[in-house]
Design a protein around this motif. Structure first.
Motif, PDB file in Angstrom:
ATOM      1  N   SER A 182      -2.048  21.964 -58.505  1.00 34.30           N
ATOM      2  CA  SER A 182      -2.329  21.799 -57.117  1.00 34.30           C
ATOM      3  C   SER A 182      -1.797  20.344 -56.997  1.00 34.30           C
ATOM      4  CB  SER A 182      -3.810  21.659 -56.692  1.00 34.30           C
ATOM      5  OG  SER A 182      -4.031  21.445 -55.302  1.00 34.30           O
ATOM      6  N   LEU A 183      -1.946  19.345 -57.748  1.00 35.18           N
ATOM      7  CA  LEU A 183      -1.315  18.176 -57.864  1.00 35.18           C
ATOM      8  C   LEU A 183       0.032  18.178 -57.912  1.00 35.18           C
ATOM      9  CD1 LEU A 183      -1.684  15.122 -57.877  1.00 35.18           C
ATOM     10  CD2 LEU A 183      -1.789  15.237 -60.398  1.00 35.18           C
ATOM     11  N   ILE A 184       0.607  19.064 -58.838  1.00 36.20           N
ATOM     12  CA  ILE A 184       2.444  18.987 -59.127  1.00 36.20           C
ATOM     13  C   ILE A 184       2.564  19.832 -57.581  1.00 36.20           C
ATOM     14  CG2 ILE A 184       3.960  20.305 -60.042  1.00 36.20           C
ATOM     15  CD1 ILE A 184       2.339  20.149 -62.576  1.00 36.20           C
ATOM     16  N   SER A 185       1.937  20.663 -57.029  1.00 36.03           N
ATOM     17  CA  SER A 185       2.576  21.215 -55.682  1.00 36.03           C
ATOM     18  C   SER A 185       2.516  20.303 -54.768  1.00 36.03           C
ATOM     19  CB  SER A 185       1.739  22.516 -55.368  1.00 36.03           C
ATOM     20  OG  SER A 185       2.071  22.985 -54.152  1.00 36.03           O
ATOM     21  N   SER A 186       1.461  19.490 -54.560  1.00 37.65           N
ATOM     22  CA  SER A 186       1.291  18.474 -53.505  1.00 37.65           C
ATOM     23  C   SER A 186       2.507  17.156 -53.617  1.00 37.65           C
ATOM     24  CB  SER A 186      -0.037  17.679 -53.601  1.00 37.65           C
ATOM     25  OG  SER A 186      -1.034  18.913 -53.107  1.00 37.65           O
ATOM     26  N   VAL A 187       2.528  16.908 -54.755  1.00 38.23           N
ATOM     27  CA  VAL A 187       3.298  15.801 -54.997  1.00 38.23           C
ATOM     28  C   VAL A 187       4.974  16.297 -54.495  1.00 38.23           C
ATOM     29  CG1 VAL A 187       4.860  14.591 -56.887  1.00 38.23           C
ATOM     30  CG2 VAL A 187       2.199  14.830 -56.781  1.00 38.23           C
ATOM     31  N   ALA A 188       5.243  17.650 -54.981  1.00 39.01           N
ATOM     32  CA  ALA A 188       6.566  18.300 -54.617  1.00 39.01           C
ATOM     33  C   ALA A 188       6.869  18.221 -53.303  1.00 39.01           C
ATOM     34  CB  ALA A 188       6.771  19.626 -55.328  1.00 39.01           C
ATOM     35  N   LYS A 189       5.730  18.510 -52.419  1.00 36.09           N
ATOM     36  CA  LYS A 189       5.794  18.604 -50.975  1.00 36.09           C
ATOM     37  C   LYS A 189       5.622  17.454 -50.265  1.00 36.09           C
ATOM     38  CE  LYS A 189       3.412  23.342 -50.842  1.00 36.09           C
ATOM     39  NZ  LYS A 189       2.233  23.691 -50.322  1.00 36.09           N
ATOM     40  N   ASN A 190       5.482  16.109 -51.139  1.00 35.88           N
ATOM     41  CA  ASN A 190       5.264  14.863 -50.642  1.00 35.88           C
ATOM     42  C   ASN A 190       4.376  14.705 -49.594  1.00 35.88           C
ATOM     43  OD1 ASN A 190       6.565  12.354 -50.618  1.00 35.88           O
ATOM     44  ND2 ASN A 190       7.462  12.656 -48.722  1.00 35.88           N
ATOM     45  N   ASP A 191       3.027  15.431 -50.134  1.00 39.88           N
ATOM     46  CA  ASP A 191       1.794  15.391 -49.276  1.00 39.88           C
ATOM     47  C   ASP A 191       0.756  14.052 -49.988  1.00 39.88           C
ATOM     48  OD1 ASP A 191      -0.662  15.633 -48.005  1.00 39.88           O
ATOM     49  OD2 ASP A 191      -0.404  17.826 -47.946  1.00 39.88           O
ATOM     50  N   VAL A 192       0.893  12.988 -49.403  1.00 40.34           N
ATOM     51  CA  VAL A 192       0.240  11.949 -50.128  1.00 40.34           C
ATOM     52  C   VAL A 192      -1.345  12.194 -50.289  1.00 40.34           C
ATOM     53  CG1 VAL A 192      -0.548   9.616 -49.854  1.00 40.34           C
ATOM     54  CG2 VAL A 192       1.813  10.228 -49.455  1.00 40.34           C
ATOM     55  N   GLU A 193      -1.842  12.788 -49.013  1.00 39.72           N
ATOM     56  CA  GLU A 193      -3.371  12.830 -48.982  1.00 39.72           C
ATOM     57  C   GLU A 193      -3.800  14.068 -50.127  1.00 39.72           C
ATOM     58  OE1 GLU A 193      -5.328  11.020 -47.769  1.00 39.72           O
ATOM     59  OE2 GLU A 193      -3.940   9.706 -46.920  1.00 39.72           O
ATOM     60  N   SER A 194      -3.062  15.110 -49.847  1.00 33.94           N
ATOM     61  CA  SER A 194      -3.316  16.138 -50.917  1.00 33.94           C
ATOM     62  C   SER A 194      -3.085  15.803 -52.332  1.00 33.94           C
ATOM     63  CB  SER A 194      -2.593  17.397 -50.442  1.00 33.94           C
ATOM     64  OG  SER A 194      -2.946  17.919 -49.264  1.00 33.94           O
ATOM     65  N   SER A 195      -2.031  14.940 -52.652  1.00 32.80           N
ATOM     66  CA  SER A 195      -1.948  14.598 -54.045  1.00 32.80           C
ATOM     67  C   SER A 195      -3.131  13.743 -54.496  1.00 32.80           C
ATOM     68  CB  SER A 195      -0.541  13.834 -54.011  1.00 32.80           C
ATOM     69  OG  SER A 195       0.557  14.542 -53.491  1.00 32.80           O
ATOM     70  N   LYS A 196      -3.625  12.861 -53.654  1.00 33.00           N
ATOM     71  CA  LYS A 196      -4.507  11.982 -53.968  1.00 33.00           C
ATOM     72  C   LYS A 196      -6.060  12.932 -54.471  1.00 33.00           C
ATOM     73  CE  LYS A 196      -3.182   7.897 -51.625  1.00 33.00           C
ATOM     74  NZ  LYS A 196      -3.522   6.877 -50.315  1.00 33.00           N
ATOM     75  N   LEU A 197      -6.256  13.706 -53.590  1.00 33.14           N
ATOM     76  CA  LEU A 197      -7.212  14.649 -53.869  1.00 33.14           C
ATOM     77  C   LEU A 197      -7.048  15.322 -55.089  1.00 33.14           C
ATOM     78  CD1 LEU A 197      -8.225  15.893 -50.341  1.00 33.14           C
ATOM     79  CD2 LEU A 197      -9.367  14.104 -51.576  1.00 33.14           C
ATOM     80  N   ALA A 198      -5.954  15.925 -55.131  1.00 32.95           N
ATOM     81  CA  ALA A 198      -5.885  16.771 -56.244  1.00 32.95           C
ATOM     82  C   ALA A 198      -5.983  15.972 -57.685  1.00 32.95           C
ATOM     83  CB  ALA A 198      -4.421  17.527 -56.224  1.00 32.95           C
ATOM     84  N   PHE A 199      -5.306  14.895 -57.494  1.00 26.43           N
ATOM     85  CA  PHE A 199      -5.328  13.933 -58.755  1.00 26.43           C
ATOM     86  C   PHE A 199      -6.832  13.398 -59.365  1.00 26.43           C
ATOM     87  CE2 PHE A 199      -5.514   9.671 -60.489  1.00 26.43           C
ATOM     88  CZ  PHE A 199      -4.854   9.737 -61.514  1.00 26.43           C
ATOM     89  N   VAL A 200      -7.816  13.162 -58.268  1.00 33.04           N
ATOM     90  CA  VAL A 200      -9.069  12.891 -58.460  1.00 33.04           C
ATOM     91  C   VAL A 200      -9.817  14.165 -59.224  1.00 33.04           C
ATOM     92  CG1 VAL A 200     -11.205  12.214 -57.523  1.00 33.04           C
ATOM     93  CG2 VAL A 200      -9.189  11.046 -56.596  1.00 33.04           C
ATOM     94  N   SER A 201      -9.290  14.938 -58.593  1.00 32.15           N
ATOM     95  CA  SER A 201     -10.061  16.292 -59.212  1.00 32.15           C
ATOM     96  C   SER A 201      -9.418  16.611 -60.756  1.00 32.15           C
ATOM     97  CB  SER A 201      -9.739  17.651 -58.464  1.00 32.15           C
ATOM     98  OG  SER A 201     -10.370  18.697 -59.008  1.00 32.15           O
ATOM     99  N   SER A 202      -8.308  16.446 -60.676  1.00 34.75           N
ATOM    100  CA  SER A 202      -7.755  16.572 -62.140  1.00 34.75           C
ATOM    101  C   SER A 202      -8.388  15.618 -63.322  1.00 34.75           C
ATOM    102  CB  SER A 202      -6.235  16.543 -62.293  1.00 34.75           C
ATOM    103  OG  SER A 202      -5.505  17.651 -61.242  1.00 34.75           O
ATOM    104  N   ALA A 203      -8.378  14.285 -62.712  1.00 31.09           N
ATOM    105  CA  ALA A 203      -8.734  13.314 -63.588  1.00 31.09           C
ATOM    106  C   ALA A 203     -10.260  13.398 -63.958  1.00 31.09           C
ATOM    107  CB  ALA A 203      -8.584  11.885 -63.213  1.00 31.09           C
ATOM    108  N   SER A 204     -11.010  13.715 -62.947  1.00 34.67           N
ATOM    109  CA  SER A 204     -12.508  13.985 -63.254  1.00 34.67           C
ATOM    110  C   SER A 204     -12.777  14.936 -64.133  1.00 34.67           C
ATOM    111  CB  SER A 204     -13.149  14.443 -61.834  1.00 34.67           C
ATOM    112  OG  SER A 204     -13.116  13.139 -60.970  1.00 34.67           O
ATOM    113  N   ALA A 205     -11.927  16.360 -63.980  1.00 37.28           N
ATOM    114  CA  ALA A 205     -12.244  17.391 -65.060  1.00 37.28           C
ATOM    115  C   ALA A 205     -11.935  17.081 -66.368  1.00 37.28           C
ATOM    116  CB  ALA A 205     -11.419  18.579 -64.423  1.00 37.28           C
ATOM    117  N   PHE A 206     -10.689  16.256 -66.563  1.00 35.99           N
ATOM    118  CA  PHE A 206     -10.527  15.865 -67.850  1.00 35.99           C
ATOM    119  C   PHE A 206     -11.319  14.772 -68.457  1.00 35.99           C
ATOM    120  CE2 PHE A 206      -7.883  13.003 -70.717  1.00 35.99           C
ATOM    121  CZ  PHE A 206      -7.545  13.927 -71.598  1.00 35.99           C
ATOM    122  N   GLU A 207     -11.695  13.965 -67.764  1.00 35.79           N
ATOM    123  CA  GLU A 207     -12.927  12.871 -68.193  1.00 35.79           C
ATOM    124  C   GLU A 207     -14.111  13.602 -68.472  1.00 35.79           C
ATOM    125  OE1 GLU A 207     -14.599   8.684 -67.050  1.00 35.79           O
ATOM    126  OE2 GLU A 207     -13.524   9.703 -65.518  1.00 35.79           O
TER     127      GLU A 207
END
Length: 222
Positions: A182-207
């Motif tokens: 989802s993060l990769i897709s949001s970044v490719a679409k240049n969607d800042v808000e969606s990218s931030k949410l997807a990044f937090v979700s990715s980082a939290s799951a990995f941590e």
């Protein structure tokens, strides 16, 4: 003048509830010149009455206290048995958990290549996070390169799957993979808000995954 003779007793004819004496007295009457017999029934002995035992407050208190003590002692013995069983079960669980941790540490120590993949993942996510924080999505896109087919993404996924043992760890891996896509897709679409949410979700799951596996203390930058 009346003359009195010794009485005669007939105890066998008396009821069993008491002992009575039947007495006979001979009296001489000078006028008639004859002896007349006069009988008298006398109750001589009574059987002792049977009295019920006397219950006092002190007796009742002692009886209740004794019952309570024995009852408490029985419950205490049962509780001690249950506690002993619980202690043994807890001890066995501790031993199993310790064995699993030792086995996990052995696997991690022997997986230096996979640990390197995960360390690279930490660095890459850090770069992406800084770029998204600055609203610089083109820089974030350059880090991803070919998206989910990027070499570092593929290697990280291999390491995550290999070092995951428990269902909880595998669940976090699935969450991470879904969030990173989802993060990769949001970044490719240049969607800042969606990218931030997807990044937090990715980082939290990995941590969370690194906490479950124990790798959080070995990886730098977390």
């Amino acid at each position: 003048m009346a003359l009195h003779f010794l009485p005669t007793a007939h105890p066998s004819s008396l009821p069993s509830s008491s002992l009575s004496l039947a007495t006979q007295t001979y009296v001489y009457h000078p006028i008639s010149g004859s002896m007349k017999r006069q009988s008298t029934l006398c109750k001589a002995v009574n059987q002792p009455a049977i009295h019920p035992p006397i219950l006092t407050k002190r007796g009742l208190s002692i009886s209740f206290l004794t019952t309570f003590v024995f009852s408490f002692a029985g419950e205490g013995a049962n509780a001690a048995i249950l506690e002993a069983d619980d202690d043994e079960e807890l001890l066995e669980k501790v031993k199993r958990d310790r064995k699993k941790r030792l086995e996990r540490q052995t696997v991690i120590k022997s997986s230096t290549k996979e640990t390197g993949y995960l360390q690279d993942l930490v660095y890459k996510l850090s770069e992406v996070g800084k770029a998204i924080e600055n609203n610089d999505l083109p820089t974030a896109a350059s880090v991803f390169g070919n998206g989910t087919d990027a070499d570092w993404v593929q290697k990280a996924n291999i390491a995550l799957n290999k070092l995951s043992a428990s269902p909880e760890e595998k669940t976090e891996v699935d969450t991470f993979n879904s969030s990173i896509a989802s993060l990769i897709s949001s970044v490719a679409k240049n969607d800042v808000e969606s990218s931030k949410l997807a990044f937090v979700s990715s980082a939290s799951a990995f941590e969370k995954w690194t906490s479950l596996t124990g790798l959080i203390v070995q990886l730098k930058g977390l």
